[in-house]
Design a protein around this motif. Structure first.
Motif, short mmCIF file in Angstrom:
data_model
loop_
_atom_site.label_atom_id
_atom_site.label_comp_id
_atom_site.label_asym_id
_atom_site.label_seq_id
_atom_site.Cartn_x
_atom_site.Cartn_y
_atom_site.Cartn_z
N MET A 257 0.82 -1.22 0.00
CA MET A 257 0.00 0.00 0.00
C MET A 257 0.85 1.27 0.00
SD MET A 257 -3.21 -0.77 2.52
CE MET A 257 -3.22 0.89 3.10
N GLY A 258 1.96 1.21 0.61
CA GLY A 258 2.75 2.43 0.75
C GLY A 258 4.21 2.20 0.44
N THR A 259 4.98 3.05 1.01
CA THR A 259 6.42 3.02 0.78
C THR A 259 7.10 2.12 1.80
OG1 THR A 259 8.36 4.43 0.55
CG2 THR A 259 6.80 5.04 2.26
N ASN A 260 8.30 1.70 1.47
CA ASN A 260 9.15 1.03 2.45
C ASN A 260 10.14 2.07 2.97
OD1 ASN A 260 8.35 -1.58 2.87
ND2 ASN A 260 9.61 -2.42 1.24
N PRO A 261 10.32 2.14 4.27
CA PRO A 261 11.27 3.12 4.81
C PRO A 261 12.69 2.87 4.31
CG PRO A 261 9.95 2.11 6.56
CD PRO A 261 9.67 1.36 5.31
N ASP A 262 13.39 3.96 4.10
CA ASP A 262 14.78 3.86 3.65
C ASP A 262 15.66 3.34 4.78
OD1 ASP A 262 14.22 4.93 1.13
OD2 ASP A 262 14.51 6.99 1.84
N ILE A 263 16.68 2.60 4.39
CA ILE A 263 17.70 2.16 5.34
C ILE A 263 18.84 3.17 5.25
CG2 ILE A 263 19.36 0.36 5.94
CD1 ILE A 263 17.41 -1.67 4.67
N SER A 264 19.28 3.61 6.42
CA SER A 264 20.34 4.60 6.46
C SER A 264 21.40 4.18 7.45
CB SER A 264 19.74 5.96 6.87
OG SER A 264 20.74 6.92 6.95
#
Length: 182
Positions: free
Chosen positions: A72-79
């Motif tokens: 449904m949405g985005t996947n959080p970025d890995i930083s």
């Protein structure tokens, strides 16, 4: 905290579903392992088997909610951003885990169907998927048990990878899915 995922972290719904699935899966494995402590045909053994069936089917139904949230949405970025092989390994691991959460309970449902038993589900019964079949029962049972055994490995590897990212890579892979503010 946002209900849905953002670029920085998983949303409340994804976090709840992730940890709920872990609890359910631990309970599924626990009930089937603990049943061995009781004699065949005993009430405690039958109760643990029925709980195994119901909890397994809960995993099967909830994994579809989990997949819907994922897409449904985005996947959080890995930083900081992981190297390419780690991204590919993570993608493969997630595919394997979702396959495990779908196929293992589905094969359990087929297994009960192959012996002519409806699947108990919290006061109701799910319908059988196939007719009684002594021919397919051993194959279905082998597949179900092999997937279950593979699950121990996949879940352990997933947990180790999260800890590796947190303590060795020092990125936000783990903290993105932990409850509470980070």
């Amino acid at each position: 905290m946002a209900v849905l995922n953002t670029k920085d972290r998983f949303g409340t719904l994804s976090i709840i579903m992730h940890w709920l699935m872990l609890v359910l899966i631990v309970m599924v494995y626990s009930t089937i392992e603990l049943r061995e402590l009781f004699a065949k045909g005993s009430d405690p053994r039958d109760l643990l088997k029925n709980l195994h069936f119901m909890l397994g089917m809960s995993v099967f139904f909830l994994v579809w909610v989990r997949l819907a949230l994922r897409f449904m949405g985005t996947n959080p970025d890995i930083s900081p951003e992981p190297v390419n092989y780690q991204k590919k390994a993570a993608a493969a691991m997630h595919i394997a885990l979702y396959a495990l959460m779908i196929l293992t309970p589905f094969m359990g449902w087929l297994l009960l169907s192959s012996v002519g038993k409806p699947v108990p589900f919290f006061g109701t019964e799910l319908p059988t998927l196939i007719g009684k079949s002594e021919e397919f029962k051993p194959l279905i049972k082998d597949i179900h048990e092999t997937l279950g055994s593979a699950g121990y490995f996949l879940i352990a590897l997933h947990a180790i990878a999260g800890l590796f990212h947190h303590y060795i890579q020092k990125d936000n892979t783990l903290t993105r899915i932990l409850p509470g503010k980070r």
